[in-house]
Design an enzyme around this catalytic site. Structure first.
Site, PDB file in Angstrom:
ATOM      1  N   SER A  40       0.815  -1.211   0.000  1.00  0.00           N
ATOM      2  CA  SER A  40       0.000   0.000   0.000  1.00  0.00           C
ATOM      3  C   SER A  40       0.855   1.270   0.000  1.00  0.00           C
ATOM      4  O   SER A  40       1.526   1.572  -0.977  1.00  0.00           O
ATOM      5  CB  SER A  40      -0.959  -0.059   1.198  1.00  0.00           C
ATOM      6  OG  SER A  40      -1.915   0.965   1.147  1.00  0.00           O
TER       7      SER A  40
ATOM      8  N   ASP B  61       9.966   5.398 -10.302  1.00  0.00           N
ATOM      9  CA  ASP B  61       9.512   5.957 -11.577  1.00  0.00           C
ATOM     10  C   ASP B  61      10.246   7.240 -11.943  1.00  0.00           C
ATOM     11  O   ASP B  61      10.479   7.528 -13.123  1.00  0.00           O
ATOM     12  CB  ASP B  61       8.006   6.222 -11.535  1.00  0.00           C
ATOM     13  CG  ASP B  61       7.185   4.970 -11.817  1.00  0.00           C
ATOM     14  OD1 ASP B  61       7.786   3.898 -12.003  1.00  0.00           O
ATOM     15  OD2 ASP B  61       5.940   5.071 -11.853  1.00  0.00           O
TER      16      ASP B  61
ATOM     17  N   LYS C 222      -0.600  -4.326  -3.000  1.00  0.00           N
ATOM     18  CA  LYS C 222      -1.908  -3.824  -2.569  1.00  0.00           C
ATOM     19  C   LYS C 222      -2.051  -2.392  -3.071  1.00  0.00           C
ATOM     20  O   LYS C 222      -1.480  -1.466  -2.509  1.00  0.00           O
ATOM     21  CB  LYS C 222      -2.059  -3.857  -1.053  1.00  0.00           C
ATOM     22  CG  LYS C 222      -3.437  -3.370  -0.588  1.00  0.00           C
ATOM     23  CD  LYS C 222      -3.530  -3.292   0.925  1.00  0.00           C
ATOM     24  CE  LYS C 222      -4.912  -2.829   1.366  1.00  0.00           C
ATOM     25  NZ  LYS C 222      -5.229  -1.460   0.895  1.00  0.00           N
TER      26      LYS C 222
END
Length: 536
Positions: free
Chosen positions: A290, A301, A315
């Site tokens: 999460s 990224d 998740k």
């Protein structure tokens, strides 16, 4: 984003213009809802025995949610507070960390600035009575301790305490107060100006905890940061944004969310972080989920740092807490998380198939994923590119690390596992630390001296083996020899924690027996040269 929902449910008549359904679908919806209401009515009117309506309705709600995604859930009113406390960052009580040693409640540490510390309660004190009631008995357990010591802010409690150097019981009057639940396990200087931060959850106070720890270290410009999110299962989305913001430039996307009823919403860094450039590593494993994956995904990224460890849980669903009239809650999935490059973090699932969803995670181990990155396969359809360097990364089930470090099970044995699972190692070291704490503190005036001179000797090992035998874990020499190194490191780390505090535990573990930490430190120091494309 702050969204508040108020839901008022009337079964008869059932008119739900707020649903946003077409007239035809709304009619079907109301018909089905009325059918459920009629069923409950008939059960109450005609069933042969009396029924527990609360249990009946709760079971129906739980059953309905089980047909959805794996993370939508129902929380009873009695569980709401206890589930929220770790994330809200506080509860109301007396402010101690404790262990139950030989059926006696023993103070391990007092919370800095908390009620017990203010009146003079010390580590090593034994609480034998609360408000005149004896609690030194075989029946004492964590649940009973919480019942005795927690209570509304401003209420008083009398603690009878036995202290080793005092002949008679001491009585302290403690005024309960708000007690912080710390999400920061450790923050320390690994090497000059290289900082290690261990976060166990993303709570409301996590940002302040980290910034306060940094201020305490008095390092204005770190030369490297290791953020350890292993085993961190998540928490508040807002806190994940705050943590990621510490490392990203202004205007960089951290995450975006999107759902059937939730239009796309992008969250951006404000550029006010304390460490926006410089070597950075994020440590993850299969227990990182999460919010941990949001932070790791954003860092990866934007090519801001490197991810080290094993593939995270996967998740990536957003739950909204929706209050019900009796104080219970629905934690309903309303959207998906996407990393800045567009990756979906959530592992695949079939609605209503909870069994196979969690089975797939256990199969990661049996399929060899913990031990070899070659056993992990992603289809080309899940291929994405990082936003600065164009490295290949993958979506569709967790964050794949840039540097994969296999799990090391060579030092594990069934005997070692039994010592851990039954709490024998912890109980033994708690008992020993309780009796030797003062002498240890005098002998080891600094952590460096402790690291150099503290040895787990044969006498300590023999004591552990004897305790294990009395607890139904017979000694197995061959298995002990396999795990001896891991056992002694764990014992030393527990002793360090008792003398020098929580960070000292990780200072011992990280530098003694942790290949993930070792790799991260080498990356920070420039001793490992990353390849152009590392994620897979």
């Amino acid at each position: 984003m702050r969204v508040k929902y108020s839901i008022f449910l009337l079964i008869v008549p059932a008119i739900f213009h707020w649903t946003g359904l077409s007239a035809q679908n709304e009619s079907v919806f109301n018909t089905q809802l009325n059918k459920f209401g009629q069923t409950i009515f008939y059960i109450n009117q005609y069933y042969l025995d009396s029924v527990n309506n609360e249990k009946l309705i709760e079971s129906a709600i739980i059953s309905a949610l089980s047909q959805l995604d794996p993370h939508s859930s129902y929380v009873s009113s009695s569980d709401v507070k206890s589930m929220n406390e770790p994330l809200e960052g506080n509860f109301e009580g007396v402010g101690i960390e404790f262990s139950i040693i030989r059926d006696t409640l023993t103070v391990v540490n007092t919370i800095s600035g908390g009620p017990c510390e203010r009146v003079g309660v010390r580590a090593g004190d034994k609480i034998v009575a609360v408000d005149g009631e004896n609690i030194a008995s075989k029946g004492v357990n964590n649940e009973k301790v919480f019942k005795y010591l927690r209570g509304p802010k401003g209420t008083k409690v009398l603690l009878n305490i036995v202290r080793s150097e005092v002949n008679e019981e001491l009585v302290f009057e403690v005024l309960r107060d708000k007690i912080p639940i710390l999400s920061l396990d450790a923050a320390y200087e690994v090497e000059p100006e290289i900082i290690y931060i261990k976060l166990n959850r993303f709570s409301a106070n996590s940002k302040d905890e980290i910034l306060n720890a940094m201020a305490g270290l008095k390092i204005n410009k770190p030369k490297g940061v290791i953020l350890d999110l292993r085993g961190n299962s998540g928490g508040y989305l807002g806190t994940a944004l705050e943590i990621a913001n510490m490392f990203l430039e202004k205007g960089q996307t951290i995450v975006y969310t999107e759902g059937r009823k939730m239009p796309r919403m992008d969250e951006y860094s404000n550029g006010e972080g304390f460490y926006k450039s410089g070597p950075l590593t994020i440590l993850i494993d299969e227990g990182s989920a999460s919010s941990s994956e949001i932070v790791a995904g954003a860092i990866q990224d934007w090519d801001r740092g490197y991810i080290v460890g094993r593939r995270s849980f996967g998740k990536g669903l957003v739950q909204q807490m929706l209050p019900l009239t009796d104080g219970s809650q629905l934690r309903l999935t309303i959207a998906r998380y996407h990393t800045p490059s567009g990756r979906v973090i959530q592992s695949p699932y079939e609605p209503g198939d909870l069994k196979n969803y969690y089975k797939s995670f256990s199969e990661r181990y049996s399929n060899g994923e913990y031990f070899s990155r070659d056993s992990i396969h992603f289809p080309d359809s899940l291929k994405f590119k990082t936003l600065i360097k164009g490295r290949t990364v993958y979506g569709g089930g967790g964050i794949m690390p840039d540097f994969f470090i296999p799990a090391d099970t060579t030092k594990y044995s069934n005997y070692y596992g039994s010592l851990l699972r039954r709490g024998i190692l912890l109980d033994y070291m708690n008992d020993m630390s309780d009796s030797k704490r003062v002498s240890w503190q005098k002998k080891y005036s600094s952590f460096d001296k402790f690291t150099k001179d503290f040895i787990i000797d044969n006498e300590m090992i023999d004591g552990l083996v004897k305790l294990a035998d009395t607890r139904g874990v017979p000694f197995k020499k061959d298995e002990f020899e396999i795990s001896k190194g891991a056992i002694t490191i764990f014992m030393k780390a527990l002793a360090a924690r008792r003398i020098f505090g929580q960070s000292a535990y990780f200072m011992v573990i990280n530098r003694s027996d942790d290949p993930v930490f070792d790799k991260a430190l080498k990356i920070i120091k420039g001793e490992v040269v990353p390849e152009a494309s590392l994620a897979l």
